[in-house]
Design a protein around this motif. Sequence first.
Motif, PDB file in Angstrom:
ATOM      1  N   PRO B 164       0.818  -1.222   0.000  1.00  0.00           N
ATOM      2  CA  PRO B 164       0.000   0.000   0.000  1.00  0.00           C
ATOM      3  C   PRO B 164       0.851   1.271   0.000  1.00  0.00           C
ATOM      4  N   LYS B 165       2.101   1.146   0.466  1.00  0.00           N
ATOM      5  CA  LYS B 165       2.935   2.359   0.547  1.00  0.00           C
ATOM      6  C   LYS B 165       3.554   2.685  -0.805  1.00  0.00           C
ATOM      7  N   CYS B 166       4.212   1.690  -1.435  1.00  0.00           N
ATOM      8  CA  CYS B 166       4.952   2.015  -2.657  1.00  0.00           C
ATOM      9  C   CYS B 166       4.383   1.315  -3.894  1.00  0.00           C
ATOM     10  N   ASP B 167       3.228   0.687  -3.777  1.00  0.00           N
ATOM     11  CA  ASP B 167       2.545   0.069  -4.921  1.00  0.00           C
ATOM     12  C   ASP B 167       3.335  -1.054  -5.589  1.00  0.00           C
ATOM     13  N   LYS B 168       4.338  -1.552  -4.903  1.00  0.00           N
ATOM     14  CA  LYS B 168       5.084  -2.651  -5.505  1.00  0.00           C
ATOM     15  C   LYS B 168       4.221  -3.922  -5.463  1.00  0.00           C
ATOM     16  N   ARG B 169       4.283  -4.695  -6.568  1.00  0.00           N
ATOM     17  CA  ARG B 169       3.437  -5.890  -6.654  1.00  0.00           C
ATOM     18  C   ARG B 169       4.244  -7.175  -6.472  1.00  0.00           C
ATOM     19  N   TYR B 170       3.621  -8.131  -5.832  1.00  0.00           N
ATOM     20  CA  TYR B 170       4.218  -9.451  -5.656  1.00  0.00           C
ATOM     21  C   TYR B 170       3.149 -10.488  -5.940  1.00  0.00           C
ATOM     22  N   ASN B 171       3.553 -11.747  -6.062  1.00  0.00           N
ATOM     23  CA  ASN B 171       2.530 -12.787  -6.083  1.00  0.00           C
ATOM     24  C   ASN B 171       2.922 -13.942  -5.174  1.00  0.00           C
ATOM     25  N   ALA B 172       2.023 -14.919  -5.095  1.00  0.00           N
ATOM     26  CA  ALA B 172       2.193 -15.988  -4.109  1.00  0.00           C
ATOM     27  C   ALA B 172       3.509 -16.749  -4.276  1.00  0.00           C
ATOM     28  N   LEU B 173       4.065 -16.729  -5.481  1.00  0.00           N
ATOM     29  CA  LEU B 173       5.320 -17.451  -5.702  1.00  0.00           C
ATOM     30  C   LEU B 173       6.492 -16.771  -4.998  1.00  0.00           C
ATOM     31  N   ASP B 174       6.298 -15.496  -4.628  1.00  0.00           N
ATOM     32  CA  ASP B 174       7.349 -14.798  -3.892  1.00  0.00           C
ATOM     33  C   ASP B 174       7.220 -15.010  -2.395  1.00  0.00           C
ATOM     34  N   ALA B 175       6.181 -15.745  -1.990  1.00  0.00           N
ATOM     35  CA  ALA B 175       5.790 -15.808  -0.579  1.00  0.00           C
ATOM     36  C   ALA B 175       6.959 -16.058   0.371  1.00  0.00           C
ATOM     37  N   LEU B 176       7.841 -16.981  -0.030  1.00  0.00           N
ATOM     38  CA  LEU B 176       8.894 -17.404   0.878  1.00  0.00           C
ATOM     39  C   LEU B 176       9.775 -16.239   1.331  1.00  0.00           C
ATOM     40  N   ARG B 177      10.080 -15.323   0.414  1.00  0.00           N
ATOM     41  CA  ARG B 177      10.977 -14.238   0.808  1.00  0.00           C
ATOM     42  C   ARG B 177      10.215 -13.020   1.331  1.00  0.00           C
ATOM     43  N   LEU B 178       8.891 -13.102   1.358  1.00  0.00           N
ATOM     44  CA  LEU B 178       8.115 -11.965   1.843  1.00  0.00           C
ATOM     45  C   LEU B 178       7.793 -12.077   3.332  1.00  0.00           C
ATOM     46  N   VAL B 179       7.882 -13.302   3.858  1.00  0.00           N
ATOM     47  CA  VAL B 179       7.515 -13.491   5.267  1.00  0.00           C
ATOM     48  C   VAL B 179       8.498 -12.744   6.157  1.00  0.00           C
ATOM     49  N   SER B 180       7.971 -11.929   7.044  1.00  0.00           N
ATOM     50  CA  SER B 180       8.866 -11.183   7.921  1.00  0.00           C
ATOM     51  C   SER B 180       9.185 -12.021   9.155  1.00  0.00           C
ATOM     52  N   GLU B 181      10.381 -11.769   9.697  1.00  0.00           N
ATOM     53  CA  GLU B 181      10.841 -12.556  10.837  1.00  0.00           C
ATOM     54  C   GLU B 181      10.006 -12.245  12.084  1.00  0.00           C
ATOM     55  N   GLU B 182       9.648 -10.944  12.241  1.00  0.00           N
ATOM     56  CA  GLU B 182       9.032 -10.522  13.510  1.00  0.00           C
ATOM     57  C   GLU B 182       7.633 -11.093  13.705  1.00  0.00           C
ATOM     58  N   ASP B 183       6.733 -10.835  12.718  1.00  0.00           N
ATOM     59  CA  ASP B 183       5.342 -11.174  12.993  1.00  0.00           C
ATOM     60  C   ASP B 183       4.777 -12.212  12.022  1.00  0.00           C
ATOM     61  N   GLY B 184       5.612 -12.678  11.096  1.00  0.00           N
ATOM     62  CA  GLY B 184       5.129 -13.712  10.173  1.00  0.00           C
ATOM     63  C   GLY B 184       4.217 -13.188   9.089  1.00  0.00           C
ATOM     64  N   ASN B 185       4.019 -11.870   9.026  1.00  0.00           N
ATOM     65  CA  ASN B 185       3.208 -11.326   7.941  1.00  0.00           C
ATOM     66  C   ASN B 185       4.059 -11.075   6.706  1.00  0.00           C
ATOM     67  N   ARG B 187       5.779  -8.724   4.138  1.00  0.00           N
ATOM     68  CA  ARG B 187       6.222  -7.331   4.131  1.00  0.00           C
ATOM     69  C   ARG B 187       6.942  -7.002   2.838  1.00  0.00           C
ATOM     70  N   CYS B 188       6.794  -5.746   2.427  1.00  0.00           N
ATOM     71  CA  CYS B 188       7.408  -5.277   1.192  1.00  0.00           C
ATOM     72  C   CYS B 188       8.929  -5.345   1.308  1.00  0.00           C
ATOM     73  N   GLU B 189       9.570  -5.796   0.254  1.00  0.00           N
ATOM     74  CA  GLU B 189      11.019  -5.947   0.288  1.00  0.00           C
ATOM     75  C   GLU B 189      11.726  -4.600   0.313  1.00  0.00           C
ATOM     76  N   SER B 190      11.107  -3.578  -0.315  1.00  0.00           N
ATOM     77  CA  SER B 190      11.821  -2.304  -0.392  1.00  0.00           C
ATOM     78  C   SER B 190      11.461  -1.355   0.747  1.00  0.00           C
ATOM     79  N   CYS B 191      10.189  -1.337   1.188  1.00  0.00           N
ATOM     80  CA  CYS B 191       9.843  -0.357   2.212  1.00  0.00           C
ATOM     81  C   CYS B 191       9.309  -0.981   3.494  1.00  0.00           C
ATOM     82  N   ASN B 192       9.285  -2.297   3.546  1.00  0.00           N
ATOM     83  CA  ASN B 192       8.856  -3.018   4.744  1.00  0.00           C
ATOM     84  C   ASN B 192       7.398  -2.768   5.128  1.00  0.00           C
ATOM     85  N   GLY B 193       6.614  -2.208   4.202  1.00  0.00           N
ATOM     86  CA  GLY B 193       5.189  -2.027   4.472  1.00  0.00           C
ATOM     87  C   GLY B 193       4.472  -3.361   4.432  1.00  0.00           C
ATOM     88  N   GLU B 194       3.376  -3.465   5.189  1.00  0.00           N
ATOM     89  CA  GLU B 194       2.658  -4.731   5.209  1.00  0.00           C
ATOM     90  C   GLU B 194       1.827  -4.880   3.939  1.00  0.00           C
TER      91      GLU B 194
END
Lengths: 176, 406
Positions: B164-185, B187-194
């Motif tokens: 929602p912050k930087c409009d960067k798009r991902y899809n489910a195939l990226d899921a593995l590297r999107l999971v954040s360590e802290e809360d398991g949600n 997060r955007c790779e560039s701005c850490n937005g949820e």
Amino acid sequence: MFFHIVLERNMQLHPRHFGRNLREHLVTKLMKDVEGTCSGRHGFVVAITGVDSIGKGLIRDGTGFVTFPVKYQCVVFRPFKGEILEAVVTMVNKMGFFAEAGPVQIFVSNHLIPDDMEFQSGDMPNYTTSDGSVKIQKDSEVRLKIIGTRVDATEIFCIGTIKDDFLGVINDPTTL
Amino acid sequence: MSVEPFNKLVKLAARAFYDDITTKGDNQPKTGRSDNRGIAVVVLDALTRRQWVREEDLAKDLKLHSKQLRRTLRFFEEEKLVTRDHRKETAKGAKIYSAAVAATADGQPFGKEGEEKIKLHTHSYCCLDYAQIYDVIRYRIHRMKKKLKDELDNRNTIQEYICPKCDKRYNALDALRLVSEEDGNFRCESCNGELRAESDKFAAQEGGDGDDNARKRRREKLKSMLQNMETQLKPLMSQLDRVKDLAVPEFGTLQAWEARASAAGRAVNGDSSSNDPSKSSQVGYGGTPMPFLGDTKLYCDWVLNQAIFGLRLSNKAGLLSNAIMVEVAFAGAEGKEVDVKSDAATSLKVLPPWMIKQGMNLTKEQRGEVEQESKMDGSSATGGLSDDKKSTVEDDKKSLQARAMR
Ligand SMILES: [Zn+2]
């Protein structure tokens, strides 16, 4: 899906292994190097089952290492789109859950989880039906269908669905 | 064991699924002349009037080249509609079949023994596999429905995520590297937005930008496709329902059938005269008898064959001229051409007479042309056919000219 195939590899061996155990060293090294690796082309190498041939070694200039072309048989595991797999859930979050089937990781996003299962947060996040009869949480066993794969040179990642007939939880850890 | 309901099923399925199948080598050029669409329907229709039949005989009856027929039959074998049997047989062996056939029709004494050659020929036989046909059709419809429904429900689609912050798009195939360590949600790779799942946003603001509109249109298209399928396949599905609890006609293997046919034939021949008219009516065109078919009527395959081909060609001629008008009208709007053509195809579709029932809402073309054409082809089939061919060629020319004028 599992395949039994023949692969080839150039093995470099240190000169200190040259002796009567050369072949053994070569095979041990091959297992160490290859088993458990993943190539996008063939999938995960599960186990080496035999060595077909070891070609003539070629001495490298300067180092003394020798390169042997080795032909070996191995069992590989390669997931395919449309394949049904049984997997163990490793992590659950509000976006869906992750599961493992042997070496392969699978993500099931929440829109591919049946609509009657809702996410419950907490220290053991899970997806549960309204009557509580079916629950997906860490260590649950699920049967899922692969609907997409991402194949890189050294990595395979899958996404799956449990929103279809005969898919879903097959074994609940809490009832064991 | 009534074959009729099953035969109707085969006929409906033939028209629904195999109407525009061409069976020819890939290397042959696609010209109007070699266009053999419709042949699949003719062959299936002919098979509904037979049991096991030697393929050469069928080819003769249908006035088809045996190669062409074999190609069509091989296609149906792959489609699991037809079972085939090939065997090497001497002239005598071939007579076992003739005998089986002859025995069920009339008590003609067959072939003098002794004139056989030792030479072996491979003969192929074919027969409809009704039990399998029923399953194949049901499975096919099931798959068609499921595919459309899955796409409508967004099943088997790859979920997209958006930051929602930087409009960067991902899809489910990226899921593995999107999971954040802290809360398991995620997060955007560039701005850490949820990240948010794309469909959530879609649901929130219905019909926003162009992307959403495209999705909506696609959904509507899918929905109408599903609806069209339901209405167009309705006769077929209701026939499936009708057939559901009936005993499936089974002819068994070629050998079993032959044995049964000749046994039954011997029994019949024992007590009836050979000039019985009711019996001779069981003999199809070209003398191919149709044992066991009880109430079958006499058909002339060839006339029917020509009638259908005539229809098809004239139908196409009409289509082409329609297409020309369309092309002129839409000169410059190339993209629309395809759609309009296919529309013309559905609206001009001529129904076979047996499909027309009372209360059906049909245009005169759909009703009238059938009668006119079949009459004409019945009387002078070859003449009618070549005329139609000519007109197609002329229309082809016209369309070329129309193109050139643009
Ligand atoms: Zn971002």
